[in-house]
Design an enzyme around this catalytic site. Structure first.
Site, PDB file in Angstrom:
ATOM      1  N   TRP A 205      -3.204  -2.560  -1.457  1.00  0.00           N
ATOM      2  CA  TRP A 205      -2.897  -3.949  -1.832  1.00  0.00           C
ATOM      3  C   TRP A 205      -3.660  -4.795  -0.828  1.00  0.00           C
ATOM      4  O   TRP A 205      -3.311  -4.817   0.357  1.00  0.00           O
ATOM      5  CB  TRP A 205      -1.389  -4.170  -1.743  1.00  0.00           C
TER       6      TRP A 205
ATOM      7  N   LYS B 291      12.231 -14.720 -12.064  1.00  0.00           N
ATOM      8  CA  LYS B 291      11.888 -13.661 -13.021  1.00  0.00           C
ATOM      9  C   LYS B 291      10.804 -14.145 -13.977  1.00  0.00           C
ATOM     10  O   LYS B 291       9.839 -13.441 -14.260  1.00  0.00           O
ATOM     11  CB  LYS B 291      13.118 -13.238 -13.849  1.00  0.00           C
TER      12      LYS B 291
ATOM     13  N   HIS C 119      17.806 -36.667  -8.564  1.00  0.00           N
ATOM     14  CA  HIS C 119      17.178 -36.974  -7.274  1.00  0.00           C
ATOM     15  C   HIS C 119      15.697 -36.637  -7.289  1.00  0.00           C
ATOM     16  O   HIS C 119      15.100 -36.470  -6.228  1.00  0.00           O
ATOM     17  CB  HIS C 119      17.911 -36.231  -6.151  1.00  0.00           C
TER      18      HIS C 119
ATOM     19  N   ARG D   2       4.766   0.207  -6.409  1.00  0.00           N
ATOM     20  CA  ARG D   2       4.791  -0.661  -5.231  1.00  0.00           C
ATOM     21  C   ARG D   2       3.836  -1.839  -5.372  1.00  0.00           C
ATOM     22  O   ARG D   2       3.969  -2.823  -4.655  1.00  0.00           O
ATOM     23  CB  ARG D   2       4.385   0.155  -3.991  1.00  0.00           C
TER      24      ARG D   2
ATOM     25  N   GLU E 199      17.098 -17.517  -9.625  1.00  0.00           N
ATOM     26  CA  GLU E 199      16.703 -16.144  -9.934  1.00  0.00           C
ATOM     27  C   GLU E 199      16.022 -16.069 -11.299  1.00  0.00           C
ATOM     28  O   GLU E 199      15.009 -15.373 -11.466  1.00  0.00           O
ATOM     29  CB  GLU E 199      17.943 -15.231  -9.872  1.00  0.00           C
TER      30      GLU E 199
ATOM     31  N   GLU F  82       7.365 -14.621 -12.160  1.00  0.00           N
ATOM     32  CA  GLU F  82       6.730 -13.384 -11.684  1.00  0.00           C
ATOM     33  C   GLU F  82       6.042 -12.608 -12.790  1.00  0.00           C
ATOM     34  O   GLU F  82       5.025 -11.975 -12.568  1.00  0.00           O
ATOM     35  CB  GLU F  82       7.796 -12.441 -11.109  1.00  0.00           C
TER      36      GLU F  82
ATOM     37  N   ASN G 151      -1.472   1.513   6.208  1.00  0.00           N
ATOM     38  CA  ASN G 151      -0.623   0.432   5.684  1.00  0.00           C
ATOM     39  C   ASN G 151      -0.329  -0.516   6.829  1.00  0.00           C
ATOM     40  O   ASN G 151      -0.039  -0.065   7.935  1.00  0.00           O
ATOM     41  CB  ASN G 151       0.726   0.968   5.182  1.00  0.00           C
ATOM     42  N   GLY G 152      -0.339  -1.797   6.547  1.00  0.00           N
ATOM     43  CA  GLY G 152      -0.020  -2.775   7.582  1.00  0.00           C
ATOM     44  C   GLY G 152      -1.226  -3.637   7.894  1.00  0.00           C
ATOM     45  O   GLY G 152      -2.184  -3.696   7.111  1.00  0.00           O
TER      46      GLY G 152
ATOM     47  N   CYS H  16       0.826  -1.207   0.000  1.00  0.00           N
ATOM     48  CA  CYS H  16       0.000   0.000   0.000  1.00  0.00           C
ATOM     49  C   CYS H  16       0.863   1.260   0.000  1.00  0.00           C
ATOM     50  O   CYS H  16       1.957   1.263   0.562  1.00  0.00           O
ATOM     51  CB  CYS H  16      -0.886   0.030   1.225  1.00  0.00           C
TER      52      CYS H  16
ATOM     53  N   LYS I  53       6.129  -4.093  -4.816  1.00  0.00           N
ATOM     54  CA  LYS I  53       7.559  -3.783  -4.836  1.00  0.00           C
ATOM     55  C   LYS I  53       8.155  -3.817  -3.438  1.00  0.00           C
ATOM     56  O   LYS I  53       9.260  -4.322  -3.254  1.00  0.00           O
ATOM     57  CB  LYS I  53       7.770  -2.414  -5.483  1.00  0.00           C
TER      58      LYS I  53
HETATM   59  C1  F6R Z   1      11.704 -10.219  -7.483  1.00  0.00           C
HETATM   60  C2  F6R Z   1      11.423  -9.258  -6.466  1.00  0.00           C
HETATM   61  C3  F6R Z   1      11.183  -9.733  -5.063  1.00  0.00           C
HETATM   62  C4  F6R Z   1      12.081  -8.927  -4.124  1.00  0.00           C
HETATM   63  C5  F6R Z   1      11.768  -9.268  -2.666  1.00  0.00           C
HETATM   64  C6  F6R Z   1      12.695  -8.536  -1.710  1.00  0.00           C
HETATM   65  O1  F6R Z   1      11.798  -9.646  -8.742  1.00  0.00           O
HETATM   66  O2  F6R Z   1      11.388  -8.107  -6.731  1.00  0.00           O
HETATM   67  O3  F6R Z   1      11.436 -11.096  -4.930  1.00  0.00           O
HETATM   68  O4  F6R Z   1      13.403  -9.205  -4.433  1.00  0.00           O
HETATM   69  O5  F6R Z   1      10.450  -8.919  -2.380  1.00  0.00           O
HETATM   70  O6  F6R Z   1      12.598  -7.157  -1.883  1.00  0.00           O
HETATM   71  P1  F6R Z   1      13.717  -6.171  -1.354  1.00  0.00           P
HETATM   72  O7  F6R Z   1      14.953  -6.427  -2.145  1.00  0.00           O
HETATM   73  O8  F6R Z   1      13.150  -4.821  -1.554  1.00  0.00           O
HETATM   74  O9  F6R Z   1      13.932  -6.525   0.091  1.00  0.00           O
END
Ligand code: F6R
Length: 592
Positions: A71, A474, A493, A28, A470, A477, A97-98, A2, A587
């Site tokens: 959110w 990507k 395995h 965000r 990773e 997501e 927020n929260g 949020c 975000k």
């Molecule tokens: C992946 C992504 C998330 C963040 C995770 C941690 O593309 O963006 O997996 O990496 O939420 O976020 P930060 O780095 O802001 O602690």
């Protein structure tokens, strides 16, 4: 998650000002939004489900107001559940927020006292609770402040609230856990959940600490301790960081822009990051036990750090996912070093974990991209990544920036930082070349072949194992294709049971000690009908497709991270999604 934006001052275009502020917070992640302003003594509210897009606001001119991007946590994605929420009298418009963990008990008690609820949210209880606290009190700012403190003290969980009180023409905000920042403008005071939303108005910011409350009015802003009620002097920071992102600068999406910014970010780290990397190396050398932690992409970078420190500096560092580390922190002490990695510096799982580690006496270093963020302020040794604002929800340039710092620190720990610097510079050159030559188009073509697939597997060994994780993250997501990354050695395995005719498998095959074994794994997948996409410097008969990537020694991890980012981007576009705003993701993950 949020977002909060508020303003009070001399300007009367508050509705537009708040709307633009919310646009700055869009990255965000959110699913509905709303704005409230004061007009003729009442709170006027506008709320919508969905993205702001090109929307304008129908609210009239006003000099005070606030807005929110929601959110959803408690209650579905509906207009009624969107913030702001009003109390029964309509005097207060509140955003939050929260998570109010004790909202059910509070709501029950409030209902028993006659309050009528219009939404399913935990947020609305706060508006009614404040209404109760104000009952019988004078219609003054001082009464509002005291009532808000009393209200906030009753909330359990990590929360940030902001309230527009039309009776006193005041905004009042308090926080515990979720971030809040005050911005001191020339013609008024701003409030936001994220400094980047304020920088177009002012660089003079005050970050609220936990259990602080701010009162904002047209004649200034004041800060208080929620527990003691004592007035505090707001510490004003002049933010110098390069936070203006210059918009899309001709790109269609932030994701592509940020992928392409990586060579510049890496060169900057090679040039300007040596002292910080040396500091981190010295901390690691001095510590009795180093723990690299992070969530999501940051966790994958942290895991890479474990491999880099081992192979470059023969130094053992441990890795843990931040949300899990909390359950195994019992052995930490004053000789322990925790290195928290986070783009936003606001990830709740990271913050909670490092707070607990600090209580056990551990020293806290942080690799963080947002100056002034909670993690940045909490750390004993904050190291700024300097990747510039990352507006796409997906982390790209902050990932390779973290890898670059970890690689430099590992080389610094080995007493060979110059070699690390040269490797990072070479990685920057190679990424630039890749993005500008036919290999980038080759990745786009690969996406054409893959975008209808339901499953995609990725394998790597050693330093390439976190890259496989990773890359899978990507792809998942942003394209919503099921993608899984595995350690190459784990294939037999279990995972190999999933391979069928034409199942795509991306294989990280750098020219290092893992190459031979990973190629064997690729052959085994191919023998079962899998389609092998090889990433690395050397072609091989096992590969149905080969994306040639330069061998840059230990910095190959940085180079090899980029083609999967580009692949994920193209898969997303081909499947018709928006890469900058993937569904359900935020975000900054500020709630558990
Ligand atoms: C992946 C992504 C998330 C963040 C995770 C941690 O593309 O963006 O997996 O990496 O939420 O976020 P930060 O780095 O802001 O602690």
């Amino acid at each position: 998650m949020c977002g909060i934006f508020g303003y009070v001052g001399q300007r009367d275009d508050t509705p537009t000002l708040v709307l633009e502020g919310l646009r700055r917070l869009e990255y965000r992640g959110y699913d509905s939004w709303g704005i409230a302003v004061k007009r003729n003594g009442t709170a006027l509210v506008e709320k919508h489900v969905g993205k702001i897009g090109q929307a304008s606001t129908s609210l009239p001119a006003s000099t005070i107001g606030l807005g929110h991007t929601r959110w959803a946590t408690h209650g579905g994605i509906t207009t009624l559940n969107a913030h702001p929420h009003l109390d029964c009298s309509g005097r207060l418009a509140l955003i939050h927020n929260g998570i109010v963990e004790n909202f059910a008990e509070l709501r029950q008690a409030l209902r028993a006292r006659g309050h009528v609820f219009r939404s399913e949210t935990d947020t609305e209880v706060v508006a009614h609770l404040l209404e109760d606290e104000l009952r019988g009190a004078a219609g003054t700012r001082e009464a509002l402040r005291l009532a808000t403190m009393a209200t906030f003290r009753q909330l359990e969980g990590l929360n940030a609230i902001a309230v527009l009180d039309v009776q006193t023409s005041t905004l009042v905000a308090a926080k515990n856990g979720s971030p809040l920042v005050l911005g001191w403008g020339d013609d008024g005071v701003f409030l936001a959940s994220d400094a980047s939303a304020l920088l177009e108005h002012t660089r003079r910011l005050s970050f609220l600490a936990d259990d602080q409350l701010a009162l904002l009015a047209s004649d200034g802003a004041w800060l208080y301790d929620v527990r003691s009620g004592e007035e505090l002097r707001p510490a004003i920071r002049e933010i110098a960081w390069e936070q203006q992102d210059g918009g899309l600068a001709g790109y269609q999406h932030y994701m592509l822009k940020e992928i392409r910014e990586q060579p510049r970010v890496l060169r900057r780290i090679a040039r300007e990051g040596q002292a910080q990397a040396q500091t981190l190396a010295d901390l690691v050398l001095d510590a009795h036990g180093t723990y690299l932690i992070g969530c999501g992409t940051a966790a994958n970078a942290a895991l890479s750090g474990k491999y880099l420190f081992s192979r470059i500096a023969a130094r053992q560092v441990s890795f843990a996912t931040a949300s899990e580390f909390a359950y195994t922190e019992h052995y930490l002490n004053e000789r322990s070093l925790v290195v928290a990695l986070s783009q936003s510096g606001e990830t709740i799982d990271v913050l909670e974990t490092v707070r607990a580690a600090r209580e056990r006496g551990a020293y806290l270093a942080a690799l963080v991209n947002v100056e002034g963020s909670s993690l940045y302020r909490l750390a004993d040794c904050p190291i700024l990544l300097g990747a510039g604002p990352e507006r796409c929800v997906l982390a790209t340039k902050s990932f390779t920036a973290k890898l670059a710092y970890l690689l430099l620190a590992a080389y610094a720990a080995a007493g060979r930082i110059e070699q690390g610097v040269r490797l990072v510079e070479r990685a920057a050159d190679e990424i630039e070349a890749f993005l500008d030559d036919p290999r980038a188009a080759q990745v786009a073509e690969l996406a054409q072949r893959l975008y209808r697939k339901e499953h995609l597997y990725l394998i790597g060994r050693g330093p390439s194992y976190p890259l496989a994780l990773e890359a899978a993250l990507k792809i998942k997501e942003v394209s919503y294709i099921h993608a899984e990354g595995f350690a190459g050695g784990e294939l037999k395995h279990g995972v190999i049971a999933l391979i069928e005719a034409d199942t795509p498998c991306i294989v990280f095959a750098p020219r290092d000690e893992t190459q031979r074994a990973i190629i064997s794994g690729a052959m085994e997948v191919k023998a079962r009908g899998g389609c092998i996409i090889g990433l690395g410097p050397d072609a091989h008969e096992a590969f149905d497709h080969h994306v040639p990537l330069a061998d840059v020694g230990d910095a190959s991890v940085i180079v090899n991270a980029v083609p999967p980012q580009l692949l994920a981007y193209h898969l997303c576009l081909l499947r018709g999604y928006d890469p900058d705003k993937p569904r359900n993701l935020a975000k900054s993950v500020t709630v558990k």
